[in-house]
Design a protein around this motif. Structure first.
Motif, PDB file in Angstrom:
ATOM      1  N   LEU A 116      -4.204  11.244 -13.315  1.00 33.58           N
ATOM      2  CA  LEU A 116      -3.170  10.269 -13.673  1.00 33.58           C
ATOM      3  C   LEU A 116      -2.017  10.292 -12.673  1.00 33.58           C
ATOM      4  N   LEU A 117      -1.578  11.492 -12.300  1.00 28.67           N
ATOM      5  CA  LEU A 117      -0.523  11.606 -11.304  1.00 28.67           C
ATOM      6  C   LEU A 117      -0.963  11.025  -9.967  1.00 28.67           C
ATOM      7  N   SER A 118      -2.213  11.261  -9.594  1.00 27.01           N
ATOM      8  CA  SER A 118      -2.734  10.751  -8.324  1.00 27.01           C
ATOM      9  C   SER A 118      -2.779   9.226  -8.313  1.00 27.01           C
ATOM     10  N   ILE A 119      -3.196   8.620  -9.425  1.00 23.15           N
ATOM     11  CA  ILE A 119      -3.262   7.151  -9.513  1.00 23.15           C
ATOM     12  C   ILE A 119      -1.865   6.553  -9.377  1.00 23.15           C
ATOM     13  N   VAL A 120      -0.902   7.129 -10.101  1.00 24.92           N
ATOM     14  CA  VAL A 120       0.479   6.634 -10.006  1.00 24.92           C
ATOM     15  C   VAL A 120       1.011   6.801  -8.590  1.00 24.92           C
ATOM     16  N   HIS A 121       0.693   7.933  -7.983  1.00 25.12           N
ATOM     17  CA  HIS A 121       1.147   8.225  -6.625  1.00 25.12           C
ATOM     18  C   HIS A 121       0.649   7.182  -5.624  1.00 25.12           C
ATOM     19  N   VAL A 122      -0.653   6.924  -5.622  1.00 24.28           N
ATOM     20  CA  VAL A 122      -1.228   5.964  -4.673  1.00 24.28           C
ATOM     21  C   VAL A 122      -0.733   4.541  -4.960  1.00 24.28           C
ATOM     22  N   TYR A 123      -0.623   4.197  -6.247  1.00 18.62           N
ATOM     23  CA  TYR A 123      -0.106   2.872  -6.600  1.00 18.62           C
ATOM     24  C   TYR A 123       1.304   2.669  -6.048  1.00 18.62           C
ATOM     25  N   CYS A 124       2.139   3.683  -6.172  1.00 16.17           N
ATOM     26  CA  CYS A 124       3.513   3.584  -5.663  1.00 16.17           C
ATOM     27  C   CYS A 124       3.535   3.406  -4.151  1.00 16.17           C
ATOM     28  N   VAL A 125       2.656   4.114  -3.449  1.00 18.31           N
ATOM     29  CA  VAL A 125       2.611   3.982  -1.989  1.00 18.31           C
ATOM     30  C   VAL A 125       2.195   2.566  -1.591  1.00 18.31           C
ATOM     31  N   VAL A 126       1.199   2.013  -2.280  1.00 20.86           N
ATOM     32  CA  VAL A 126       0.756   0.648  -1.974  1.00 20.86           C
ATOM     33  C   VAL A 126       1.890  -0.348  -2.212  1.00 20.86           C
ATOM     34  N   GLU A 127       2.611  -0.205  -3.317  1.00 17.75           N
ATOM     35  CA  GLU A 127       3.740  -1.100  -3.598  1.00 17.75           C
ATOM     36  C   GLU A 127       4.860  -0.917  -2.581  1.00 17.75           C
ATOM     37  N   GLU A 128       5.101   0.327  -2.164  1.00 21.27           N
ATOM     38  CA  GLU A 128       6.080   0.591  -1.103  1.00 21.27           C
ATOM     39  C   GLU A 128       5.735  -0.192   0.148  1.00 21.27           C
ATOM     40  N   MET A 129       4.485  -0.088   0.566  1.00 19.73           N
ATOM     41  CA  MET A 129       4.073  -0.711   1.819  1.00 19.73           C
ATOM     42  C   MET A 129       4.108  -2.234   1.725  1.00 19.73           C
ATOM     43  N   HIS A 130       3.816  -2.780   0.546  1.00 19.57           N
ATOM     44  CA  HIS A 130       3.931  -4.224   0.371  1.00 19.57           C
ATOM     45  C   HIS A 130       5.376  -4.683   0.540  1.00 19.57           C
ATOM     46  N   ALA A 131       6.319  -3.837   0.186  1.00 20.42           N
ATOM     47  CA  ALA A 131       7.734  -4.223   0.257  1.00 20.42           C
ATOM     48  C   ALA A 131       8.293  -4.154   1.670  1.00 20.42           C
ATOM     49  N   VAL A 132       7.586  -3.508   2.598  1.00 22.08           N
ATOM     50  CA  VAL A 132       8.117  -3.295   3.953  1.00 22.08           C
ATOM     51  C   VAL A 132       7.890  -4.539   4.817  1.00 22.08           C
ATOM     52  N   PRO A 133       8.964  -5.169   5.347  1.00 18.30           N
ATOM     53  CA  PRO A 133       8.808  -6.349   6.216  1.00 18.30           C
ATOM     54  C   PRO A 133       8.686  -5.936   7.691  1.00 18.30           C
ATOM     55  N   VAL A 134       7.535  -5.408   8.079  1.00 20.01           N
ATOM     56  CA  VAL A 134       7.347  -4.960   9.462  1.00 20.01           C
ATOM     57  C   VAL A 134       7.496  -6.158  10.406  1.00 20.01           C
ATOM     58  N   ASN A 135       8.340  -6.007  11.438  1.00 25.04           N
ATOM     59  CA  ASN A 135       8.673  -7.140  12.308  1.00 25.04           C
ATOM     60  C   ASN A 135       8.142  -7.012  13.725  1.00 25.04           C
ATOM     61  N   THR A 136       7.143  -6.149  13.919  1.00 24.39           N
ATOM     62  CA  THR A 136       6.474  -6.063  15.214  1.00 24.39           C
ATOM     63  C   THR A 136       5.141  -6.811  15.152  1.00 24.39           C
ATOM     64  N   LEU A 137       4.656  -7.223  16.302  1.00 20.54           N
ATOM     65  CA  LEU A 137       3.421  -8.016  16.367  1.00 20.54           C
ATOM     66  C   LEU A 137       2.219  -7.113  16.593  1.00 20.54           C
ATOM     67  N   ASN A 138       1.245  -7.205  15.693  1.00 19.65           N
ATOM     68  CA  ASN A 138      -0.057  -6.578  15.874  1.00 19.65           C
ATOM     69  C   ASN A 138      -1.111  -7.675  15.677  1.00 19.65           C
ATOM     70  N   PRO A 139      -2.383  -7.392  15.840  1.00 23.69           N
ATOM     71  CA  PRO A 139      -3.382  -8.468  15.717  1.00 23.69           C
ATOM     72  C   PRO A 139      -3.332  -9.222  14.391  1.00 23.69           C
ATOM     73  N   GLN A 140      -3.230  -8.514  13.265  1.00 26.44           N
ATOM     74  CA  GLN A 140      -3.250  -9.195  11.982  1.00 26.44           C
ATOM     75  C   GLN A 140      -2.028 -10.089  11.789  1.00 26.44           C
ATOM     76  N   ARG A 141      -0.829  -9.551  12.048  1.00 27.90           N
ATOM     77  CA  ARG A 141       0.379 -10.343  11.826  1.00 27.90           C
ATOM     78  C   ARG A 141       0.464 -11.518  12.795  1.00 27.90           C
ATOM     79  N   THR A 142       0.017 -11.321  14.027  1.00 23.87           N
ATOM     80  CA  THR A 142       0.020 -12.421  14.993  1.00 23.87           C
ATOM     81  C   THR A 142      -0.896 -13.539  14.532  1.00 23.87           C
ATOM     82  N   ALA A 143      -2.085 -13.181  14.057  1.00 26.33           N
ATOM     83  CA  ALA A 143      -3.035 -14.190  13.572  1.00 26.33           C
ATOM     84  C   ALA A 143      -2.467 -14.948  12.373  1.00 26.33           C
TER      85      ALA A 143
END
Length: 433
Positions: A257-284
């Motif tokens: 249960l702790l592991s599921i909450v932990h990974v879920y929080c990391v995924v939500e963290e990363m969704h919130a980050v507005p990375v402003n550098t260009l890589n293949p995915q963001r450029t496309a």
């Protein structure tokens, strides 16, 4: 008395008046705003002193302001980019669950080794057990730095999944006391790699939120929040280890249960980050939005649409571009001269295939060069659907169209906060003529 002497005499008479005028100017004042009275005073050295004389706000409001001052960057929320609060909320919960899980896993390791430690002893030993394997993790991760720069969100998630896998092996170690050394070693090896990967991706993530050159302030306050909730998590872990997780059955329930909450929080963290550098995915994604709608997406627009686990997927509206393959695998020598004539002095070469378009970049190509190539590929794919012209003619027309729109396109892109001075393609191959 000549004219020059009269002028000097007039100046001397005016000087005392000027001094008196300066002395009459007030150098301190009081201001009352939002139930707070402050005294402002200019010091003789020119610095402004501010003292709070009366604060009639409720204790709750004062406590909130004190917390914000200690754990959020100066000037928050105007000094950070969009998404920082959500990122911080899930980061706090992530560290709490991670620290609690670490206490439980360490207690299990000591049980497997034949010891019967108290929960407090487990927290002390946890630091000793994981430090040694971090050195091995550094060696393993040393050649992955470029990939982490290109996809910091993905590698941050991978790091925490590895950490939880390592913790899981440690929790299960009492079930296999004969394999204690193997399970403990493998678990700490995974956690060592995770720690290095998490540290390596920290800077590009913090940089995405820096709005006013305040990266150091962001870093300091972010680490303060991490430390605070690590301590809270250790306390929660001690409490659980002494109660619901004192048995192996309890750990097998609470650990996942702790592991599921932990990974879920990391995924939500990363969704919130507005990375402003260009890589293949963001450029496309930027090019696809521009070709389809004519608008340019900001980093905040793309953050929830990024594929964090499989970023290499092709995007049809952006021309199905693949970047990073070696030049000799992308283009036949007989066709290379023809493509060089089309693209002239450009720092990219495109070769259209049946399923995708390969783009090879010169070794010093920037984000703008990658954008130019991607726009050509996207325009060529659109024209191909409409007119079914020969491939070379389509590339020439698409190249001309790209040149006609590129200057306003890249200007607006930069105004939205994108960094176009570099292109982060990970460990992709580049060429030099």
């Amino acid at each position: 008395m000549n004219l020059l002497e009269k002028i000097n005499l007039l100046k001397k008479k005016k000087e005392p008046d000027k001094t008196m005028a300066m002395e009459d100017i007030p150098v301190d004042w009081f201001e009352t705003s939002n139930s707070i009275t402050r005294h402002y005073q200019f010091k003789p050295d020119g610095y402004l002193s501010v003292k709070v004389l009366d604060d009639s706000r409720p204790v709750y409001h004062r406590a909130v302001e004190s917390f914000l001052n200690k754990f959020f960057p100066s000037g928050y929320p105007y000094s950070v980019n969009e998404g920082y609060l959500r990122y911080t909320q899930f980061r706090a919960l992530q560290h709490l669950t991670s620290a609690a899980l670490s206490v439980l896993s360490t207690q299990s390791l000591l049980f497997a080794a034949g010891l019967r430690p108290t929960p407090a002893q487990a927290t002390v030993v946890s630091w000793i057990l994981k430090d040694g394997m971090q050195h091995v993790g550094k060696l393993i991760c040393s050649n992955l730095g470029a990939r982490m720069d290109s996809e910091p969100k993905r590698w941050r998630i991978v790091a925490d999944v590895l950490y939880d896998l390592g913790s899981g092996l440690e929790v299960l170690s009492p079930l296999c006391p004969g394999l204690f050394l193997e399970m403990a070693g493998l678990g700490n090896f995974a956690k060592g790699i995770a720690v290095v990967a998490a540290r390596a991706t920290r800077l590009p993530i913090y940089s995405s939120f820096a709005k006013e050159g305040n990266l150091s302030d962001l870093f300091a306050k972010g680490e303060a929040i991490s430390t605070l909730f690590n301590v809270v998590g250790i306390g929660a872990g001690i409490q659980m280890a002494a109660t619901v997780c004192s048995s192996m059955q309890g750990k097998l329930v609470v650990g996942p249960l702790l592991s599921i909450v932990h990974v879920y929080c990391v995924v939500e963290e990363m969704h919130a980050v507005p990375v402003n550098t260009l890589n293949p995915q963001r450029t496309a994604m930027i090019v696809a939005d521009f070709v389809k709608t004519g608008r340019i997406s900001s980093p905040a627009d793309l953050r929830y649409r990024e594929d964090l686990l499989f970023p290499g997927r092709l995007i049809e509206d952006a021309g199905n571009v693949k970047v990073g393959r070696a030049l000799h695998k992308v283009i036949k020598p007989s066709k290379l001269e023809e493509l060089k004539e089309i693209f002239g002095e450009e720092k990219f070469v495109l070769n259209r295939g049946n399923k995708w378009t390969d783009m090879a970049l010169e070794h010093n190509a920037t984000g703008e060069d990658a954008l130019r190539g991607w726009l050509v590929a996207a325009f060529a794919a659109t024209m191909d659907k409409s007119f079914h012209d020969p491939s070379t003619t389509v590339l020439v027309d698409a190249y001309e169209k790209m040149n006609s729109v590129f200057t306003p396109f890249v200007t607006e892109l930069q105004s939205k906060g994108w960094h176009t001075d570099r292109f982060l393609d990970g460990t992709g191959s580049r060429f030099a003529w």
